[in-house]
Design a protein around this motif. Structure first.
Motif, PDB file in Angstrom:
ATOM      1  N   ARG A 118       2.176   1.718  -3.493  1.00  0.00           N
ATOM      2  CA  ARG A 118       1.138   2.244  -4.383  1.00  0.00           C
ATOM      3  C   ARG A 118       1.017   3.764  -4.285  1.00  0.00           C
ATOM      4  O   ARG A 118       0.624   4.419  -5.250  1.00  0.00           O
ATOM      5  CB  ARG A 118      -0.211   1.595  -4.043  1.00  0.00           C
ATOM      6  CG  ARG A 118      -0.364   0.186  -4.597  1.00  0.00           C
ATOM      7  CD  ARG A 118      -1.690  -0.419  -4.204  1.00  0.00           C
ATOM      8  NE  ARG A 118      -1.889  -1.706  -4.874  1.00  0.00           N
ATOM      9  CZ  ARG A 118      -2.600  -2.706  -4.396  1.00  0.00           C
ATOM     10  NH1 ARG A 118      -3.210  -2.596  -3.220  1.00  0.00           N
ATOM     11  NH2 ARG A 118      -2.724  -3.825  -5.076  1.00  0.00           N
ATOM     12  N   ARG A 119       1.352   4.305  -3.124  1.00  0.00           N
ATOM     13  CA  ARG A 119       1.271   5.759  -2.952  1.00  0.00           C
ATOM     14  C   ARG A 119       2.481   6.483  -3.534  1.00  0.00           C
ATOM     15  O   ARG A 119       2.378   7.663  -3.885  1.00  0.00           O
ATOM     16  CB  ARG A 119       1.157   6.122  -1.459  1.00  0.00           C
ATOM     17  CG  ARG A 119      -0.055   5.568  -0.742  1.00  0.00           C
ATOM     18  CD  ARG A 119      -1.345   5.934  -1.438  1.00  0.00           C
ATOM     19  NE  ARG A 119      -1.475   7.377  -1.628  1.00  0.00           N
ATOM     20  CZ  ARG A 119      -2.330   7.959  -2.465  1.00  0.00           C
ATOM     21  NH1 ARG A 119      -3.116   7.203  -3.216  1.00  0.00           N
ATOM     22  NH2 ARG A 119      -2.398   9.265  -2.564  1.00  0.00           N
ATOM     23  N   VAL A 120       3.625   5.796  -3.611  1.00  0.00           N
ATOM     24  CA  VAL A 120       4.854   6.508  -3.967  1.00  0.00           C
ATOM     25  C   VAL A 120       5.350   6.218  -5.378  1.00  0.00           C
ATOM     26  O   VAL A 120       6.301   6.866  -5.832  1.00  0.00           O
ATOM     27  CB  VAL A 120       5.980   6.235  -2.947  1.00  0.00           C
ATOM     28  CG1 VAL A 120       5.529   6.590  -1.540  1.00  0.00           C
ATOM     29  CG2 VAL A 120       6.466   4.797  -3.012  1.00  0.00           C
ATOM     30  N   VAL A 123      12.522   7.750  -3.112  1.00  0.00           N
ATOM     31  CA  VAL A 123      11.852   7.382  -1.870  1.00  0.00           C
ATOM     32  C   VAL A 123      12.413   6.053  -1.377  1.00  0.00           C
ATOM     33  O   VAL A 123      12.704   5.159  -2.184  1.00  0.00           O
ATOM     34  CB  VAL A 123      10.329   7.260  -2.090  1.00  0.00           C
ATOM     35  CG1 VAL A 123       9.632   6.721  -0.836  1.00  0.00           C
ATOM     36  CG2 VAL A 123       9.740   8.604  -2.502  1.00  0.00           C
ATOM     37  N   GLU A 172       0.817  -1.218   0.000  1.00  0.00           N
ATOM     38  CA  GLU A 172       0.000   0.000   0.000  1.00  0.00           C
ATOM     39  C   GLU A 172       0.847   1.263   0.000  1.00  0.00           C
ATOM     40  O   GLU A 172       0.497   2.256  -0.649  1.00  0.00           O
ATOM     41  CB  GLU A 172      -0.950  -0.016   1.195  1.00  0.00           C
ATOM     42  CG  GLU A 172      -1.986  -1.138   1.147  1.00  0.00           C
ATOM     43  CD  GLU A 172      -2.910  -1.058  -0.052  1.00  0.00           C
ATOM     44  OE1 GLU A 172      -3.044   0.032  -0.653  1.00  0.00           O
ATOM     45  OE2 GLU A 172      -3.506  -2.087  -0.408  1.00  0.00           O
ATOM     46  N   VAL A 173       1.968   1.262   0.694  1.00  0.00           N
ATOM     47  CA  VAL A 173       2.850   2.429   0.650  1.00  0.00           C
ATOM     48  C   VAL A 173       3.458   2.571  -0.742  1.00  0.00           C
ATOM     49  O   VAL A 173       3.530   3.678  -1.298  1.00  0.00           O
ATOM     50  CB  VAL A 173       3.934   2.345   1.740  1.00  0.00           C
ATOM     51  CG1 VAL A 173       4.998   3.419   1.530  1.00  0.00           C
ATOM     52  CG2 VAL A 173       3.302   2.500   3.121  1.00  0.00           C
ATOM     53  N   ARG A 230       5.515  14.945   4.025  1.00  0.00           N
ATOM     54  CA  ARG A 230       5.383  14.136   2.809  1.00  0.00           C
ATOM     55  C   ARG A 230       4.787  12.767   3.134  1.00  0.00           C
ATOM     56  O   ARG A 230       3.872  12.296   2.457  1.00  0.00           O
ATOM     57  CB  ARG A 230       6.766  13.984   2.176  1.00  0.00           C
ATOM     58  CG  ARG A 230       6.784  13.409   0.771  1.00  0.00           C
ATOM     59  CD  ARG A 230       8.228  13.289   0.307  1.00  0.00           C
ATOM     60  NE  ARG A 230       8.334  12.900  -1.086  1.00  0.00           N
ATOM     61  CZ  ARG A 230       9.469  12.497  -1.649  1.00  0.00           C
ATOM     62  NH1 ARG A 230      10.584  12.439  -0.921  1.00  0.00           N
ATOM     63  NH2 ARG A 230       9.505  12.157  -2.923  1.00  0.00           N
ATOM     64  N   ALA A 231       5.297  12.151   4.205  1.00  0.00           N
ATOM     65  CA  ALA A 231       4.752  10.861   4.626  1.00  0.00           C
ATOM     66  C   ALA A 231       3.306  11.006   5.085  1.00  0.00           C
ATOM     67  O   ALA A 231       2.462  10.135   4.814  1.00  0.00           O
ATOM     68  CB  ALA A 231       5.610  10.273   5.749  1.00  0.00           C
ATOM     69  N   GLY A 255      -3.541   9.589   1.963  1.00  0.00           N
ATOM     70  CA  GLY A 255      -4.053   9.094   0.701  1.00  0.00           C
ATOM     71  C   GLY A 255      -4.328   7.610   0.665  1.00  0.00           C
ATOM     72  O   GLY A 255      -4.834   7.090  -0.344  1.00  0.00           O
ATOM     73  N   LEU A 256      -4.016   6.898   1.753  1.00  0.00           N
ATOM     74  CA  LEU A 256      -4.295   5.461   1.799  1.00  0.00           C
ATOM     75  C   LEU A 256      -5.796   5.215   1.842  1.00  0.00           C
ATOM     76  O   LEU A 256      -6.539   5.951   2.503  1.00  0.00           O
ATOM     77  CB  LEU A 256      -3.658   4.834   3.045  1.00  0.00           C
ATOM     78  CG  LEU A 256      -2.127   4.739   3.086  1.00  0.00           C
ATOM     79  CD1 LEU A 256      -1.674   4.363   4.490  1.00  0.00           C
ATOM     80  CD2 LEU A 256      -1.617   3.716   2.068  1.00  0.00           C
ATOM     81  N   THR A 266      12.622   4.572  -6.375  1.00  0.00           N
ATOM     82  CA  THR A 266      12.174   4.000  -5.106  1.00  0.00           C
ATOM     83  C   THR A 266      13.084   2.842  -4.736  1.00  0.00           C
ATOM     84  O   THR A 266      13.506   2.067  -5.600  1.00  0.00           O
ATOM     85  CB  THR A 266      10.719   3.487  -5.207  1.00  0.00           C
ATOM     86  OG1 THR A 266       9.883   4.532  -5.701  1.00  0.00           O
ATOM     87  CG2 THR A 266      10.207   3.025  -3.854  1.00  0.00           C
ATOM     88  N   TRP A 307       1.174  10.812   2.124  1.00  0.00           N
ATOM     89  CA  TRP A 307       0.995   9.432   1.639  1.00  0.00           C
ATOM     90  C   TRP A 307      -0.007   8.682   2.508  1.00  0.00           C
ATOM     91  O   TRP A 307      -0.889   7.972   1.994  1.00  0.00           O
ATOM     92  CB  TRP A 307       2.327   8.700   1.646  1.00  0.00           C
ATOM     93  CG  TRP A 307       3.336   9.217   0.675  1.00  0.00           C
ATOM     94  CD1 TRP A 307       3.094   9.766  -0.551  1.00  0.00           C
ATOM     95  CD2 TRP A 307       4.760   9.234   0.848  1.00  0.00           C
ATOM     96  NE1 TRP A 307       4.271  10.118  -1.157  1.00  0.00           N
ATOM     97  CE2 TRP A 307       5.313   9.800  -0.329  1.00  0.00           C
ATOM     98  CE3 TRP A 307       5.615   8.826   1.866  1.00  0.00           C
ATOM     99  CZ2 TRP A 307       6.686   9.970  -0.497  1.00  0.00           C
ATOM    100  CZ3 TRP A 307       6.980   8.998   1.697  1.00  0.00           C
ATOM    101  CH2 TRP A 307       7.512   9.561   0.535  1.00  0.00           C
TER     102      TRP A 307
END
Length: 395
Positions: free
Chosen positions: A100-102, A200, A97-98, A257-258, A264-265, A168, A261
Motif C-alpha cells: 500500500r505504501r509503494v 520496488v 501494508e508495504v 526510502r524504506a 508512513g504506515l 513492483t 515507507w
C-alpha cells in the motif's frame, strides 16, 4: 532428542488448522505448520510472560529488532540496522501494508507462480493488479537428489513486465512451494533491472532460517549494492520455530526510502503486533539456534528419505529435493489423479496434501507435501500414498 512429535499425538491435543481441518483419520501434510514441540527457550519465555500476566499491548522496545539484527549478522553476514526494522502481526499483513505504501491503485505487481496462494490476495487487498511472470521450469527429467537444476526467475519476462508498466515485484525467497533459494546472481540481476526501471522489490523471506546445508541464502537487500535502496524484506520467526499463531513479523529496510515507507504506515500496523509473538520471537532469534539446528537435521533426514522412496511410492512422479524448508513439490501429472491430485488423495489415501492449482495454473497436476513431521509420520504418509496408487493401478 527429536524436536518432532507424532501427528497422531498432536491431533489429540492441538486445535490449530492443521489438526482440525480434516477428520482424525486423515493424515495432515498440507498447511505449512510442523509437528514440533516448542523450542525450550521459546516455551520458557512464553510461560514466564503468561505467569507474570504480561499479555497486554506490545511495547515499543528494541529487543526484537536487535535480536533479529544479531541473528541476520551471524547467520547470513547481513548487516541490518535495527532502526530500520518494524514489527506487525504476520507476514501477510506486512506484505499488504508495504504494498500500500509503494503502489498506487491499479498498479501492476509482478508475482512468479507457482507461488504461495495468498500472493494474489495481497496484491488485490493493497489495490494493485497482478502481473504473472512464471518461474522458468527446469528442463529434462527430475532427479530427486539434484538441488541445483531447479526453477529460476524469468528475468527477461520481468523486464518485459517493467516495459509494460509494472513497477513492483513481490518476491518469494526462498520460494514457496518449490523450496528454491534464489541465487545471488539472479537476485542482483533483478535488483539492477528494478533500478533501471525505478521499481520496488518486496521480498518475503519467511523461510530463510530453514535453508538446508547444500544451499546458501542471500537476502535480497544484501544481494548487491543497488538492492539496498530498492525494497523491503518481510520475515518472521514463525515458520522456523513453528510460531504462526503467536502473531509477530518483521519488516526490514536498508535505506532512507524504506524509512519513509515505514514512517508512513498507519500506527495500528505496528500496534497490532502480538506481545506473545514478540516475546517468542526474541527468544527464538536470541536462544533458539540449537533447537533450529536439531530441526534442520531432522528435516534433512526426511528430505533424503523422500528422495530415496518417492519414485517407488508413486512411479512416474517428478520431484527435486527443496533447497529450503519442509515442503515437497510433487509433479503428479503422469499419475491418474487429474489437475488437483490432492483433492482425490484426501479420499483415496486419507492424506491431506496442499492443492497444486492453488499455487497458480502452473500447479495443475501437482501437490505440495509437508515433511515437517516425525520419521514415523512420513513413513505412514508414504505408505498410504503407495496403497492409493496400487488401488488405482489394480482398478
Amino acid at each position: 532428542m527429536s524436536v518432532m512429535v507424532s501427528a497422531f499425538d498432536a491431533h489429540r491435543t492441538r486445535t490449530s488448522e492443521k489438526y482440525t481441518a480434516y477428520p482424525p483419520e486423515v493424515l495432515p501434510m498440507f498447511v505449512a505448520e510442523m509437528d514440533t514441540m516448542l523450542a525450550e527457550p521459546v516455551r520458557d519465555a512464553l510461560v514466564t510472560a503468561v505467569t507474570n500476566g504480561d499479555t497486554g499491548y506490545v511495547g515499543h522496545g528494541r529487543a526484537l529488532p536487535e535480536a533479529f539484527t544479531d541473528f541476520a549478522e551471524d547467520r547470513w553476514g547481513w548487516h541490518v540496522d535495527p532502526d530500520l526494522v518494524r514489527t506487525t502481526t504476520d507476514v501477510s499483513v506486512a506484505a499488504v501494508e508495504v504494498l500500500r505504501r509503494v503502489i498506487e491503485p491499479g498498479d501492476q505487481v509482478v508475482i512468479m507462480p507457482p507461488v504461495y496462494p495468498p500472493f494474489w490476495e495481497y496484491v488485490a487487498e493493497a489495490g494493485g493488479s497482478v502481473t504473472e511472470v512464471p518461474l522458468l521450469a527446469p528442463e529434462g527429467d527430475a532427479d530427486p537428489f539434484d538441488t541445483t537444476a531447479g526453477w529460476r526467475m524469468d528475468l527477461d519476462g520481468i523486464a518485459r513486465a517493467f516495459a509494460d508498466g509494472a513497477r513492483t515485484v513481490l518476491l518469494c525467497n526462498p520460494h514457496n512451494p518449490l523450496g528454491l533459494v534464489h541465487a545471488r546472481d539472479d537476485l542482483a540481476a533483478l535488483a539492477r533491472l528494478a533500478a533501471e526501471w525505478d521499481a520496488v522489490v518486496v521480498s518475503d523471506e519467511i523461510h530463510a532460517p530453514l535453508v538446508h546445508a547444500d544451499a546458501t541464502f542471500t537476502p535480497f537487500l544484501d544481494s548487491c549494492q543497488e538492492a539496498a535502496g530498492l525494497g523491503v524484506a518481510l520475515t518472521s520467526a514463525s515458520k522456523a520455530w513453528n510460531l504462526a499463531g503467536t502473531k509477530c513479523a518483521l519488516m526490514v529496510g536498508a535505506s532512507d526510502r524504506a524509512r519513509g515507507w515505514f514512517d508512513g504506515l498507519p500506527g495500528e500496523v505496528v500496534e497490532r503486533t502480538g506481545i506473545l509473538g514478540y516475546t517468542a520471537s526474541v527468544a527464538a532469534f536470541r536462544e533458539g539456534g540449537p533447537w533450529l539446528a536439531s530441526l534442520l537435521a531432522e528435516l534433512a533426514a526426511n528430505r533424503r528419505t523422500l528422495a530415496e522412496r518417492i519414485g517407488e511410492v508413486l512411479p512416474g512422479v517428478g520431484y527435486r529435493q527443496p533447497q529450503a524448508s519442509y515442503l515437497a513439490w510433487l509433479d503428479l501429472r503422469a499419475l491418474p489423479w487429474g489437475d488437483d491430485p490432492a483433492a482425490a488423495l484426501v479420499d483415496e489415501a486419507k492424506v491431506a496434501l496442499g492443492s497444486g492449482p492453488a499455487f497458480g495454473r502452473q500447479g495443475n497436476g501437482f501437490a505440495r507435501l509437508n515433511f515437517g513431521c516425525s520419521a514415523e509420520t512420513l513413513d505412514e504418509g508414504l505408505s498410504r500414498l503407495r496403497s492409493a496408487y496400487e488401488r488405482r493401478a489394480d482398478g
